[in-house]
Enzyme design. Structure first.
Site, mmCIF file in Angstrom:
data_model
loop_
_atom_site.group_PDB
_atom_site.id
_atom_site.type_symbol
_atom_site.label_atom_id
_atom_site.label_comp_id
_atom_site.label_asym_id
_atom_site.label_seq_id
_atom_site.Cartn_x
_atom_site.Cartn_y
_atom_site.Cartn_z
ATOM 1 N N ARG A 160 -5.226 10.579 4.275
ATOM 2 C CA ARG A 160 -4.207 11.618 4.485
ATOM 3 C C ARG A 160 -3.154 11.636 3.378
ATOM 4 O O ARG A 160 -2.586 12.668 3.064
ATOM 5 C CB ARG A 160 -3.464 11.369 5.797
ATOM 6 C CG ARG A 160 -4.283 11.386 7.028
ATOM 7 C CD ARG A 160 -3.392 11.349 8.247
ATOM 8 N NE ARG A 160 -2.933 12.682 8.594
ATOM 9 C CZ ARG A 160 -1.786 13.207 8.234
ATOM 10 N NH1 ARG A 160 -0.936 12.518 7.525
ATOM 11 N NH2 ARG A 160 -1.462 14.420 8.595
ATOM 12 N N ARG A 211 0.145 14.430 13.294
ATOM 13 C CA ARG A 211 0.671 14.266 11.940
ATOM 14 C C ARG A 211 0.716 15.572 11.138
ATOM 15 O O ARG A 211 0.025 15.727 10.120
ATOM 16 C CB ARG A 211 -0.116 13.170 11.211
ATOM 17 C CG ARG A 211 -0.085 11.872 11.999
ATOM 18 C CD ARG A 211 -0.731 10.729 11.289
ATOM 19 N NE ARG A 211 0.085 10.216 10.198
ATOM 20 C CZ ARG A 211 -0.279 9.201 9.425
ATOM 21 N NH1 ARG A 211 -1.424 8.612 9.618
ATOM 22 N NH2 ARG A 211 0.507 8.786 8.453
ATOM 23 N N PRO A 212 1.562 16.509 11.570
ATOM 24 C CA PRO A 212 1.676 17.778 10.834
ATOM 25 C C PRO A 212 2.369 17.591 9.483
ATOM 26 O O PRO A 212 2.986 16.541 9.237
ATOM 27 C CB PRO A 212 2.559 18.625 11.754
ATOM 28 C CG PRO A 212 3.363 17.636 12.534
ATOM 29 C CD PRO A 212 2.490 16.418 12.701
ATOM 30 N N ILE A 213 2.266 18.607 8.611
ATOM 31 C CA ILE A 213 2.964 18.546 7.313
ATOM 32 C C ILE A 213 3.912 19.740 7.160
ATOM 33 O O ILE A 213 4.232 20.159 6.066
ATOM 34 C CB ILE A 213 1.968 18.490 6.123
ATOM 35 C CG1 ILE A 213 0.960 19.650 6.198
ATOM 36 C CG2 ILE A 213 1.272 17.155 6.043
ATOM 37 C CD1 ILE A 213 0.316 19.956 4.853
ATOM 38 N N LYS A 244 0.832 -1.213 0.000
ATOM 39 C CA LYS A 244 0.000 0.000 0.000
ATOM 40 C C LYS A 244 0.863 1.260 0.000
ATOM 41 O O LYS A 244 0.655 2.173 -0.789
ATOM 42 C CB LYS A 244 -0.910 -0.003 1.240
ATOM 43 C CG LYS A 244 -1.525 1.344 1.561
ATOM 44 C CD LYS A 244 -2.415 1.314 2.795
ATOM 45 C CE LYS A 244 -1.735 1.516 4.114
ATOM 46 N NZ LYS A 244 -1.473 2.919 4.497
ATOM 47 N N ASN A 245 1.829 1.297 0.920
ATOM 48 C CA ASN A 245 2.579 2.539 1.110
ATOM 49 C C ASN A 245 3.623 2.804 0.026
ATOM 50 O O ASN A 245 4.244 3.869 0.018
ATOM 51 C CB ASN A 245 3.214 2.571 2.512
ATOM 52 C CG ASN A 245 2.157 2.739 3.584
ATOM 53 O OD1 ASN A 245 0.996 3.041 3.277
ATOM 54 N ND2 ASN A 245 2.533 2.548 4.837
ATOM 55 N N ASP A 294 4.561 0.534 12.057
ATOM 56 C CA ASP A 294 3.379 -0.130 11.495
ATOM 57 C C ASP A 294 3.273 -1.605 11.910
ATOM 58 O O ASP A 294 2.305 -2.277 11.560
ATOM 59 C CB ASP A 294 3.375 -0.018 9.960
ATOM 60 C CG ASP A 294 3.160 1.409 9.484
ATOM 61 O OD1 ASP A 294 2.717 2.246 10.293
ATOM 62 O OD2 ASP A 294 3.442 1.685 8.302
ATOM 63 N N CYS A 335 -5.032 12.287 13.033
ATOM 64 C CA CYS A 335 -5.763 11.027 12.907
ATOM 65 C C CYS A 335 -5.582 10.245 14.192
ATOM 66 O O CYS A 335 -4.995 10.747 15.151
ATOM 67 C CB CYS A 335 -5.313 10.245 11.686
ATOM 68 S SG CYS A 335 -3.736 9.460 11.894
ATOM 69 N N ARG A 393 -8.658 -0.523 4.655
ATOM 70 C CA ARG A 393 -7.826 0.534 4.084
ATOM 71 C C ARG A 393 -6.467 -0.017 3.686
ATOM 72 O O ARG A 393 -5.818 0.534 2.793
ATOM 73 C CB ARG A 393 -7.603 1.661 5.110
ATOM 74 C CG ARG A 393 -8.809 2.526 5.333
ATOM 75 C CD ARG A 393 -8.431 3.772 6.078
ATOM 76 N NE ARG A 393 -7.120 4.229 5.629
ATOM 77 C CZ ARG A 393 -6.163 4.709 6.412
ATOM 78 N NH1 ARG A 393 -6.369 4.814 7.694
ATOM 79 N NH2 ARG A 393 -5.013 5.090 5.914
HETATM 80 N N1 EPU Z 1 6.251 14.702 10.880
HETATM 81 C C1 EPU Z 1 6.359 16.032 11.215
HETATM 82 N N2 EPU Z 1 6.231 16.965 10.224
HETATM 83 C C2 EPU Z 1 6.024 16.625 8.922
HETATM 84 C C3 EPU Z 1 5.927 15.266 8.580
HETATM 85 C C4 EPU Z 1 6.042 14.320 9.587
HETATM 86 O O1 EPU Z 1 6.545 16.375 12.386
HETATM 87 O O2 EPU Z 1 5.934 17.525 8.084
HETATM 88 C C5 EPU Z 1 6.365 13.673 11.939
HETATM 89 C C6 EPU Z 1 5.046 12.901 12.123
HETATM 90 O O3 EPU Z 1 4.143 13.593 12.946
HETATM 91 C C7 EPU Z 1 5.538 11.611 12.714
HETATM 92 C C8 EPU Z 1 6.899 11.418 12.053
HETATM 93 O O4 EPU Z 1 7.269 12.689 11.529
HETATM 94 O O5 EPU Z 1 5.693 11.753 14.103
HETATM 95 C C9 EPU Z 1 6.932 10.405 10.936
HETATM 96 O O6 EPU Z 1 5.891 10.676 10.010
HETATM 97 P P1 EPU Z 1 6.021 10.385 8.457
HETATM 98 O O7 EPU Z 1 5.880 11.655 7.714
HETATM 99 O O8 EPU Z 1 7.253 9.568 8.212
HETATM 100 O O9 EPU Z 1 4.747 9.494 8.202
HETATM 101 P P2 EPU Z 1 3.769 9.513 6.945
HETATM 102 O O10 EPU Z 1 4.531 9.744 5.704
HETATM 103 O O11 EPU Z 1 2.614 10.394 7.250
HETATM 104 C C10 EPU Z 1 4.012 6.969 6.387
HETATM 105 C C11 EPU Z 1 3.077 5.802 6.252
HETATM 106 C C12 EPU Z 1 2.562 5.407 7.629
HETATM 107 C C13 EPU Z 1 3.767 5.042 8.509
HETATM 108 C C14 EPU Z 1 4.749 6.220 8.558
HETATM 109 C C15 EPU Z 1 6.014 5.919 9.333
HETATM 110 C C16 EPU Z 1 2.151 6.105 4.051
HETATM 111 C C17 EPU Z 1 0.972 6.428 3.210
HETATM 112 N N3 EPU Z 1 1.979 6.158 5.365
HETATM 113 O O12 EPU Z 1 3.242 8.033 6.950
HETATM 114 O O13 EPU Z 1 1.750 4.267 7.448
HETATM 115 O O14 EPU Z 1 3.346 4.719 9.797
HETATM 116 O O15 EPU Z 1 5.115 6.609 7.224
HETATM 117 O O16 EPU Z 1 6.677 4.827 8.813
HETATM 118 O O17 EPU Z 1 3.207 5.772 3.541
HETATM 119 C C18 EPU Z 1 0.082 2.704 7.986
HETATM 120 O O18 EPU Z 1 0.294 2.158 6.892
HETATM 121 O O19 EPU Z 1 -0.620 2.160 8.887
HETATM 122 C C19 EPU Z 1 0.671 4.013 8.251
HETATM 123 C C20 EPU Z 1 0.212 4.829 9.198
#
Ligand code: EPU
Length: 420
Positions: free
Chosen positions: A92, A121-123, A22-23, A305, A116, A398
């Protein structure tokens, strides 16, 4: 609404194949937006998140055919460069269309994803990095409005946190940026490598994916290509733990053992015998195993995960296990549900102490709160005495393709029913 019922006590045995990741599929499907024309992806899992991506791509003027795990997308210039709230609120990962749209069309409007069940989960890192590449960004009325008149510019970017989605978004943004973009402290997940491989097939110039420094040289054009999505390491790990927790002999095929090194290490430390080949992992029967500690960290560390699923295994271990979640701030929602099944767990903010006891789980109705929590509860149900009912199973859909059918093929008594 569907629920899953599991009759505990069946030992799982046999072989089961992993579906596509998926990811990896999600960012790769969004990366197609970078090249107009016909793309073809195979090994795409049939999941709710993939159908949500299909709808979002269609809203951006793409024509999509998704049959038999093959996803064909004909990308055309969108009429409106917008990812509407209706799509982003369902998933997301929709934020991943920001990088490609801004890179190719120099403009994009993407609804802000909310928090969530697992954290806020900020961006901020996605947005700050795009600003460093020259984008003008404004957040108003729930949308990110991004513009880069004249195009993005290459930049040296240091991520404060090794974010997976941030690395993907900035890699996609950088492919058409003028000059070189360097991402330092990039995420190293296998899904990043898979996405980089697809971008390279389309004509992008990328080096270092899978390491903490990624270099992207901007190009003028990309062409559509074809790609086979990598196997889902989290699904493979979940199936392996399903074999382990039931004391069974399970071989998970069509997977990449190197992607699961941290899990394999911890299973061995706990007492399981694990055999690997190029594309399969086998867990051998084990009647007693011991509690071990884990701390989730970005790849190649123990995957967040798989934390919930591993916790289910530790509930049935002999002894204490300390589980530390360092990636997300609120990823212990499954603990209270495991406690309903008679598990002995003390959760603190980011640490849970599990006092394992073989055979201690007793069936009860429980509720899934997120994707991986659903898998954890099903694993616990496999060994709980009696019939466990896992409700709100739409979370599972999902991210797992036919999990209950795969478990049933190994001998589990598991059924999907309509919630009464
Ligand atoms: N973070 C920030 N600022 C940002 C982006 C991230 O502070 O701008 C923080 C997040 O809050 C978190 C950490 O960085 O504490 C890691 O987040 P990351 O951005 O790596 O996660 P993601 O890209 O939103 C993906 C997977 C998740 C998986 C995480 C970590 C996808 C679609 N989702 O999320 O998958 O847990 O990486 O490996 O690829 C799942 O499949 O169940 C799932 C949640």
């Amino acid at each position: 609404m569907d629920m899953i019922t599991i009759q505990g006590g069946m030992q799982l045995n046999g072989e089961v194949a992993t579906s596509g990741a998926k990811n990896a599929a999600l960012p790769i499907l969004f990366s197609a937006l970078l090249a107009e024309g016909q793309h073809e992806f195979t090994n795409v899992p049939k999941l709710r998140d993939i159908y949500s991506t299909k709808e979002l791509l269609e809203s951006l003027n793409c024509e999509v055919k998704f049959e038999n795990n093959t996803f064909k997308v004909n990308v055309k210039r969108p009429e409106k460069l917008q990812a509407h709230y209706d799509y982003v609120r369902k998933m997301r990962a929709s934020i991943l269309c920001l990088g490609p749209l801004l890179s190719k069309y120099h403009e994009a409007e993407v609804s802000l994803p909310g928090g969530c069940a697992i954290g806020t989960r900020p961006i901020n890192i996605h947005l700050d990095s795009l600003k460093e590449m020259g984008a003008q960004i404004e957040v108003k009325a729930g949308y990110v409005h991004a513009k880069a008149p004249g195009g993005l510019k290459g930049a040296r970017i240091l991520f404060e946190v090794a974010t997976v989605g941030g690395t993907e978004n900035i890699m996609m943004a950088a492919v058409f940026a003028q000059g070189e973009t360097v991402i330092e402290n990039a995420a190293k997940e296998p899904e990043i490598v898979d996405m980089a491989n697809y971008l390279i097939k389309m004509g992008a110039k990328i080096e270092g994916a899978g390491t903490s420094i990624i270099r992207v040289q901007g190009v003028n054009e990309l062409k559509p290509a074809t790609h086979d999505i990598i196997p889902d390491r989290i699904e493979a790990g979940t199936l392996l733990i399903a074999g382990a927790i039931t004391g069974g002999d399970v071989t998970v095929t069509r997977c990449v053992p190197d992607h699961l090194e941290a899990l394999i290490l911890k299973l061995r430390e706990s007492g399981f015998k694990i055999e690997t080949s190029d594309s399969s992992i086998r867990v051998l029967p084990q009647s007693v195993w011991k509690g071990v500690d884990i701390t989730t960290t970005p790849h190649p560390g123990f995957a967040t995960d798989l934390q919930a699923q591993f916790m289910a295994l530790m509930v049935e271990a002999e002894g204490t296990s300390v589980i530390t979640e360092s990636v997300f701030e609120n990823r212990f929602m499954h603990v209270q549900e495991l406690v309903r099944l008679n598990a002995d767990i003390t959760p603190k903010t980011r640490v849970a102490v599990v006092r394992g006891k073989k055979g201690g789980l007793l069936a009860a109705p429980v509720m899934a709160t997120d994707l991986r929590a659903s898998a954890c509860l099903i694993l616990a149900g496999l060994v709980a005495q009696g019939e466990t009912k896992v409700k709100r199973i739409y979370h599972l859909d999902r991210g797992y393709e036919n999990l209950e059918l795969k478990l049933a093929s190994l001998g589990a008594k598991v059924q999907r029913l309509k919630e009464e």
